[in-house]
Each structure stands twice: as structure tokens, then as C-alpha cells.
Design a protein around this motif. Structure first.
Motif, mmCIF file in Angstrom:
data_model
loop_
_atom_site.group_PDB
_atom_site.id
_atom_site.type_symbol
_atom_site.label_atom_id
_atom_site.label_comp_id
_atom_site.label_asym_id
_atom_site.label_seq_id
_atom_site.Cartn_x
_atom_site.Cartn_y
_atom_site.Cartn_z
ATOM 1 N N LEU A 155 -7.740 3.214 9.617
ATOM 2 C CA LEU A 155 -6.966 4.105 8.749
ATOM 3 C C LEU A 155 -7.616 5.466 8.606
ATOM 4 C CD1 LEU A 155 -5.723 1.716 5.935
ATOM 5 C CD2 LEU A 155 -4.310 3.156 7.403
ATOM 6 N N ASN B 26 1.330 7.596 5.789
ATOM 7 C CA ASN B 26 1.035 6.621 6.839
ATOM 8 C C ASN B 26 2.248 5.834 7.303
ATOM 9 O OD1 ASN B 26 -1.547 7.438 6.942
ATOM 10 N ND2 ASN B 26 -2.438 5.625 5.978
ATOM 11 N N LEU B 27 3.324 6.550 7.565
ATOM 12 C CA LEU B 27 4.478 5.888 8.176
ATOM 13 C C LEU B 27 4.273 5.916 9.681
ATOM 14 C CD1 LEU B 27 7.238 7.577 6.002
ATOM 15 C CD2 LEU B 27 6.352 5.242 5.795
ATOM 16 N N ILE B 28 4.973 5.012 10.381
ATOM 17 C CA ILE B 28 4.833 5.039 11.833
ATOM 18 C C ILE B 28 5.847 6.029 12.399
ATOM 19 C CG2 ILE B 28 5.092 3.654 13.925
ATOM 20 C CD1 ILE B 28 3.686 1.424 12.332
ATOM 21 N N PRO B 29 5.336 7.090 13.024
ATOM 22 C CA PRO B 29 6.188 8.239 13.359
ATOM 23 C C PRO B 29 7.337 7.926 14.316
ATOM 24 C CG PRO B 29 3.955 8.499 14.246
ATOM 25 C CD PRO B 29 3.935 7.289 13.393
ATOM 26 N N PHE C 47 0.817 -1.215 0.000
ATOM 27 C CA PHE C 47 0.000 0.000 0.000
ATOM 28 C C PHE C 47 0.849 1.262 0.000
ATOM 29 C CE2 PHE C 47 -2.902 -3.085 1.774
ATOM 30 C CZ PHE C 47 -4.122 -2.742 1.222
ATOM 31 N N ALA D 204 -2.872 -2.924 7.480
ATOM 32 C CA ALA D 204 -2.760 -2.815 6.032
ATOM 33 C C ALA D 204 -1.480 -3.492 5.546
ATOM 34 C CB ALA D 204 -2.769 -1.352 5.613
ATOM 35 N N ILE D 205 -0.419 -3.409 6.330
ATOM 36 C CA ILE D 205 0.826 -4.004 5.851
ATOM 37 C C ILE D 205 1.035 -5.412 6.392
ATOM 38 C CG2 ILE D 205 1.899 -1.745 5.488
ATOM 39 C CD1 ILE D 205 3.507 -2.177 7.998
ATOM 40 N N PHE E 172 -0.083 5.330 0.609
ATOM 41 C CA PHE E 172 -1.211 6.202 0.951
ATOM 42 C C PHE E 172 -0.879 7.655 0.637
ATOM 43 C CE2 PHE E 172 -1.138 2.594 3.863
ATOM 44 C CZ PHE E 172 -2.424 2.103 3.770
ATOM 45 N N GLN F 36 -1.337 10.151 2.635
ATOM 46 C CA GLN F 36 -0.674 10.764 3.794
ATOM 47 C C GLN F 36 0.529 9.937 4.276
ATOM 48 O OE1 GLN F 36 -1.155 13.729 4.716
ATOM 49 N NE2 GLN F 36 -2.985 14.101 3.473
ATOM 50 N N LYS G 261 -4.767 4.829 14.275
ATOM 51 C CA LYS G 261 -4.257 4.967 12.910
ATOM 52 C C LYS G 261 -3.100 3.985 12.681
ATOM 53 C CE LYS G 261 -3.685 7.696 9.133
ATOM 54 N NZ LYS G 261 -4.425 8.738 8.427
ATOM 55 N N GLU G 262 -2.205 3.932 13.673
ATOM 56 C CA GLU G 262 -1.064 3.030 13.559
ATOM 57 C C GLU G 262 -1.519 1.571 13.430
ATOM 58 O OE1 GLU G 262 2.537 3.088 16.390
ATOM 59 O OE2 GLU G 262 2.091 5.188 15.912
ATOM 60 N N ILE H 69 -2.563 1.062 9.956
ATOM 61 C CA ILE H 69 -1.395 0.923 9.078
ATOM 62 C C ILE H 69 -0.816 -0.482 9.196
ATOM 63 C CG2 ILE H 69 0.945 1.720 8.598
ATOM 64 C CD1 ILE H 69 0.078 4.445 9.838
ATOM 65 N N TYR I 296 8.365 -4.365 19.718
ATOM 66 C CA TYR I 296 7.507 -3.289 19.255
ATOM 67 C C TYR I 296 6.787 -2.627 20.431
ATOM 68 C CZ TYR I 296 4.449 -0.549 16.401
ATOM 69 O OH TYR I 296 3.802 0.506 15.844
ATOM 70 N N ARG J 199 8.453 0.697 1.631
ATOM 71 C CA ARG J 199 7.739 -0.224 2.522
ATOM 72 C C ARG J 199 6.782 -1.107 1.732
ATOM 73 N NH1 ARG J 199 3.886 2.342 6.955
ATOM 74 N NH2 ARG J 199 2.753 2.862 5.056
#
Ligand SMILES: Nc1ncnc2c1ncn2[C@@H]1O[C@H](COP(=O)(O)OP(=O)(O)O)[C@@H](O)[C@H]1O
Ligand SMILES: [Mg+2]
Lengths: 236, 414
Positions: free
Chosen positions: B411, A102-105, A96, B321-322, A98, A100, B314-315, B318, B9, A163
């Protein structure tokens, strides 16, 4: 079933409806959409805002299931798969990108790229090697340990492309990948996708409302009010 | 996702979480600190009590007149040499006394090694012009030194040949009068002079003298009448049997039955048990308080987790999704909660240890708290496992919620 006749059909939407319920009101975002997407195609989905592009993307990407009709991914009906299988299928087959990013900050570029490989339970060393190679290939070899906040929009989108490529998926889904970028960075991202299609044979499905960008694609699907109004191919 | 990756994680997530979410672990910290402090004080008390009571000897039995059919410990008193416990029950009733025939009956029990006969009374003492009233115990000087658990600090115990000599309590010697009383000093008791031959290593103001002299000094005490007997039995393991024998013999000698029994037989071991029971119920009460604060801590963690699930929605989208599966998300959030619990537990242990260091000073005036607080490995392990468990339990529901989020919805969340 129709898809059996051509074996290179990767994705098949069959009379797909998606109806969102907001309290009493029903919003039909997709109304009887049927389409086949072939392996190795570069598809652009275009249409006005609110026409149902993202909804269609979510169904194609197995992030959601249709209200009616069926979505087949590699001949499997996704509404018949359990959550776990769906997640694995998604992880292996689809990457995917996106709007925005959508990376993990809290994670560095490198960690963001390694993450999908961890869900696929790659061996640590192999995952690290692969993430490094891909980041170098998108031109971020020197920014691997930067966090998203330390990168420009274009660079973040390249991390997100990296990614999406990590698990070596057959399909790359990009929902308005240039929507948040200036035109230079946008064209850069687009040519990167184009190269993936041309050189690596990835199937690319991209949502955009920018008709100039749609020209990069081979097939264009036009959506209006949740229905497909036109499918055109560009064979020059 | 592999387990250790989920853990990494979760760890990463905890490290990067906001100060606000760290503040909510305060509940766990306080709960664990309270548990550690309380348990360590409890263990300290237990140890000091065992140390105090082991000195009493498990082979000593005290017989006193009067019997109460209630809670025993406050009536079964009058321990021979140890003035510390004596109080209300001394020869309250003129009619009920111990007599020479009772003594004879005891002498007929072969399991008894030694018998000390006591009388007690309050006497007027004076030393260098100052005077006061203190309690005096007349003891059988031939056996007293072998039965008493008091330790001598200076001089010697009483012995068989003694007549006009006394042994006095530590406080009487050191600070009761203006000037300290030393060995071989003469003090006046009810008008007669006695020489001090020994000073006890305690904080009492008691005076011990040969019983024959005590009969002359204490008013109203007739020869052949006793306030208590203190006996040492031959075999400590047979304590209960010997107590039963003593009771039977005395009931026969005194022509009474179980119903109208007019004497008490008690052992230091019983006293020890009663006191231990009281202590452990006190402990249970304190631990219950600590448990409440742990529950508060659990609610705090649950709250943190709920907030964190919201913040991470949101995370989560994500990650789904991955390729994250539901149970990957579940594990990550559970580990996260457990980790927060663990950190809370560690801080709590440190805080609790510091706290329990101050406790003896705060509680120093209570006679029950003479020892130091002891933080044992057990209580540390217990506190850690409790806090981690509390964290994980508190995290279960939020983690489950997180794992069930639909990727699209997650998301879309901003
Ligand atoms: N989760 C949702 N809940 C309710 N309505 C939605 C939701 N997602 C999309 N819609 C509605 O469905 C329609 C299609 O939306 P979308 O697929 O996002 O359009 P596009 O991506 O083409 O802008 C819009 O009218 C939108 O308001
Ligand atoms: Mg959209």
C-alpha cells in the motif's frame, strides 16, 4: 486476559510496539500502546504527523503485525493467524477507507465495489445487487459505470466508502479520509461516516489531524511520538 | 476468490495493460511463428517425400558391383530405371562387374519375380545437327516396363519385340536440343539411328534402349557383363529376408565372404529410411532453433510479469486490504501470464501460417522441398499449449513474489 471482562470489546491492543528497521537505524513508531475499542464506538485517533497514527491503523486493520505485544480482534490474536485466515478475517470484519481512495483505476465504480464481495465468494447476482444498493445509498446511482478518473475526489471517496461497506463489516477504518478533499467534500464524507455509526451501529475508527473533524467522534485517542497521551470521551 | 473471477480479473488486467507490456510478447510471437513455420515445412517435406518415394516401390532391389564399408547411401546406387539417383558408382572398376553367373544365381531364388539387367554409359547423341553427351541405360526390355517407376508421358514403354527403338527422358525431349523431340522422330546415337517410341514424365536426359542394342552402342561393354540388376520381389513384406538371400547367393556365386564382399544390394526402402533420417535430424535442428526463440519469449514474458507486478504493487496492496488471499493474487498473476502467452501464441500461429505460405516459394530450388507447407491442427494445438505453458512458467516467480507482498508495504508503494 483483560478483554474477557467486557464482552463488547472488539479490538484490544496490549503493550504494542512497532519498530521499523531502516538499515542500521531502528525507528520506534509505536512504543507500548495499550487500548481497548468497544463495539459500536466512533474513535478518532489524532496526533501530529509522524506520531504513529497510520502505524496503529495498520495494526488495527491486520495489515501488519506488531513487533512486540499483541493485537486482538474479536478475541483472536492476529499474530497467531496465518496469512489466508488473516485475509478472510480482514475481508469479513473490516472495511478500509484510505486518504488516497485507493480505488483500482481500470475498474468502474461498480466493479470496485463488487471486488471485495468476489474475494468473499459472494454469489454473482447477490454481489451485484448489493453493490448497486450501496452505490445508490452513497448517492452515486448515476455514476456506477464511471471509472475513478472520471469522478471527483469526493465522489471517489464515496466509492471507497461504498467499497468498505460492501462486505457489511463491523468495523470501518478510515486513515485521513478527508485529507485529500476540500472542506465541503470533507464534511460530506464525515457526516456519512457519522450516519453509519448512528444508524447502522458500525464501529468507526478514523485517523485525522483535523481537530474539527475529531469532534464528530465519540472517543478521541491522542498519540505523540508513538505513545498514547490522552483518551477522552465526548458524551454530549 | 472463485477461479473464474481470478481469470476475469487477469483478463481485465491484460486488456488494460500498457502497450509496452504487450510489446514484450513479441518473443513468444516470434518463437511460435518460427515453430509453426518450421513444423509445417517439415510436414510438407515429409509429405512430398513420401509421395516421391512411394513411387519407387518397396519391392524393388538393386544389385550393383562394388561395396563400400562406410555410410551406405552414396554407394548403394545405380537404381535400374531411375536415372535421377545414379552417379559416381557406375562400373568404376574394370575388375568388379556383375556377370552371367551372378544372373544365374539370382534366377535360382524363388522369391524373385522379375530381373532387369542394366548397363550404363555415356553416349554421343545428335538430333537435327546438334549433338551432346547424355547417359544411356540398356535395359531388359521384356521386364523393364514392369519394374521401372518412371511414368510414360507420350508414346509407350519398350517391349519384348523392340530393337532399334528408345525411350527418352522428359528434358531430353523437350529442351535439350534446340527443337523438341517428338514421338517417332529419329535420333542418332554413336552413329546409329534410333526411333523414339516413348517420352518419360520426368526431368531427365536419360535414354533407355534394349540392352542388346546398348552393348553395341556403348564402348567397352561386353556381352554378359552387367552394371546392375534390378529385381522385383514377389512379396514386399519379405524384403529384408530376400535381400539376405540375394547376398548369400551372390557371395557363394562370386566366391567372396562378408569380409571381402564386392557387390551391394540396396532397396528403395533403405534409401527412403536414410533420407527420412536425414530429414528428421534437419527438422530437429530447426525445432531446436525455434525452441531457443521460445525461451527468449519466456524471458520476455517473465520480464513483463516482473514489471507488471511492480506496477501493480499498490493494487495488490489494495486487494489484500479488501480481503484477497495470497493464492488469489498468485492465481490472478499466473492467469495473466498464461493469457499473455496465449495471445502471443495466437498471433504467432497466424504469423507462422502466413510465413509458411511463403516458404515453398523461398525454398523452391531445394530438391527436398517440393511440397507445400502444411499447418496441421497438431502443430497449432502444440504451439498454443507450449505458449501458454511458457507464459505460466515465466509468470510463476513474479506471481509468487506478488502474492507474498505484505499489504502495508504494497500500500505504501507509489
Ligand atoms: N515502513 C516504514 N519504514 C520505516 N519507517 C516508517 C515506516 N512507516 C512509518 N515509519 C516511521 O514511523 C513513524 C510513524 O509513522 P506513521 O505511523 O506513518 O505516522 P503518522 O501516520 O502519524 O503520520 C514515522 O517516523 C515514520 O517515518
Ligand atoms: Mg499517516
Amino acid at each position: 486476559m483483560a478483554l474477557k471482562k467486557e464482552n463488547n470489546v472488539l479490538l484490544h491492543l496490549e503493550n504494542v510496539w512497532k519498530i521499523y528497521r531502516m538499515g542500521e537505524v531502528e525507528v520506534p513508531a509505536l512504543q507500548g500502546v495499550s487500548v481497548e475499542i468497544k463495539k459500536g464506538d466512533f474513535v478518532a485517533i489524532i496526533g501530529a504527523s509522524g506520531s504513529g497514527k497510520s502505524t496503529m491503523m495498520n495494526l488495527i486493520g491486520c495489515l501488519d503485525i506488531p513487533s512486540r505485544g499483541s493485537v486482538y480482534l474479536k478475541s483472536q490474536d492476529i499474530s497467531k493467524l496465518g496469512e489466508s485466515d488473516l485475509a478472510s478475517l480482514r475481508g469479513k470484519t473490516i472495511g478500509f477507507i484510505f486518504q488516497q481512495y485507493n480505488l483500482i483505476p481500470s475498474m468502474s465504480a461498480f466493479e470496485n465495489v463488487v471486488l471485495p464481495l468476489e474475494f468473499l465468494e459472494y454469489d454473482d447476482r447477490e454481489a451485484a445487487k448489493r453493490a448497486r444498493e450501496i452505490l445508490i445509498s452513497v448517492g452515486l446511482g448515476d455514476k456506477m459505470h464511471h471509472r475513478p478518473a472520471q469522478l471527483s475526489g469526493g465522489q471517489q471517496q464515496r466509492v471507497s466508502i461504498a467499497r468498505s461497506l460492501a462486505g457489511d463489516p463491523e468495523i470501518i477504518l478510515a486513515d485521513e479520509p478527508t485529507g485529500a478533499l476540500d472542506s465541503v467534500a470533507g464534511i460530506e464524507v464525515l457526516s456519512m461516516l457519522h450516519r453509519l455509526w448512528k444508524e447502522q451501529g458500525k464501529t468507526i475508527i478514523m485517523v485525522t489531524h483535523n481537530l474539527n473533524l475529531a469532534k464528530y467522534a465519540h472517543t478521541t485517542i491522542e498519540l505523540k511520538d508513538g505513545q498514547i497521551t490522552k483518551i477522552s470521551e465526548n458524551d454530549e | 476468490m472463485k477461479l473464474e473471477k481470478c481469470f476475469m480479473y487477469a483478463f481485465n488486467m491484460a486488456l488494460h495493460s500498457k502497450l509496452r507490456s504487450w510489446l514484450t510478447i513479441l518473443g513468444i510471437v516470434i518463437g511460435v511463428a518460427a515453430v509453426i513455420a518450421i513444423v509445417s515445412i517439415g510436414e510438407g517435406m515429409q509429405q512430398s517425400m513420401t509421395a516421391q518415394l512411394s513411387g519407387l516401390g518397396g519391392d524393388i532391389v538393386t544389385i550393383s558391383p562394388g561395396f563400400s564399408r562406410g555410410a551406405g547411401m552414396f554407394v548403394m546406387r545405380g537404381g535400374g530405371g531411375e536415372g535421377g539417383f545414379s552417379g559416381g558408382a557406375q562400373a568404376t572398376d574394370k575388375e568388379i562387374v556383375l556377370s552371367r553367373s551372378d544372373l544365374q544365381a539370382l534366377k535360382g531364388i524363388p522369391d524373385i519375380a522379375l530381373i532387369d539387367t542394366n548397363i550404363r554409359g555415356s553416349v554421343e547423341v545428335s538430333y537435327r545437327g546438334k549433338s551432346g553427351k547424355v547417359s544411356l541405360t540398356g535395359v531388359d526390355q521384356k521386364v523393364w516396363s514392369q519394374i521401372t517407376t518412371s511414368e510414360i508421358k507420350n508414346g509407350r514403354m519398350l517391349d519384348s519385340a523392340d530393337q532399334n527403338v528408345i525411350v527418352i527422358g522428359g528434358r531430353l525431349a523437350s529442351s535439350y536440343f534446340d527443337q523438341p523431340i517428338g514421338i517417332n522422330k529419329m535420333i542418332t546415337i554413336e552413329g546409329s539411328a534410333f526411333r523414339v517410341v516413348g517420352i518419360l514424365d520426368d526431368q531427365s536426359t536419360n535414354i533407355y534402349m534394349p540392352i542388346q542394342m546398348a552393348y553395341q552402342v556403348i564402348e567397352d561393354k561386353k556381352n554378359g557383363i552387367y552394371d546392375s540388376f534390378v529385381v522385383k520381389i514377389k512379396n514386399e513384406d519379405q524384403l529384408d529376408e530376400v535381400i539376405a538371400k540375394i547376398e548369400n547367393k551372390l557371395m557363394t556365386a562370386r566366391h567372396v565372404t562378408q569380409k571381402d564382399r564386392d557387390f551391394s544390394v540396396s532397396s528403395s526402402r533403405q534409401f527412403q529410411q536414410t533420407r527420412a533420417e536425414a530429414l528428421s535430424s534437419l527438422n530437429a535442428f530447426l525445432v531446436a532453433i525455434a525452441a531457443v526463440s521460445l525461451i527468449v519469449g519466456a524471458v520476455g514474458i517473465a520480464n513483463t510479469m516482473f514489471t507488471s507486478v511492480l506496477e501493480k504493487t499498490k493494487e495488490i496492496g489494495i486487494m489484500k486490504a479488501i480481503g484477497a488471499r495470497n493464492h488469489d493474487i498468485l492465481l490472478i498473476f499466473m492467469f495473466n501470464a498464461g493469457f499473455i502467452g496465449l495471445v502471443g501464441g495466437i498471433i504467432g500461429i497466424i504469423l507462422g501460417t502466413i510465413l509458411s505460405g511463403f516458404m515453398p516459394a523461398l525454398m523452391g530450388n531445394l530438391p527436398i522441398m517440393r511440397g507445400t507447407a502444411i499447418v496441421s491442427l497438431n502443430s497449432i494445438i502444440m504451439a498454443l499449449s507450449v505458449s501458454v505453458t511458457v507464459g505460466v512458467l515465466a509468470g510463476v516467480i513474479p506471481a509468487y513474489q506478488a502474492s507474498k507482498l505484505k499489504p502495508v508495504d504494497a500500500l505504501r508503494y507509489e
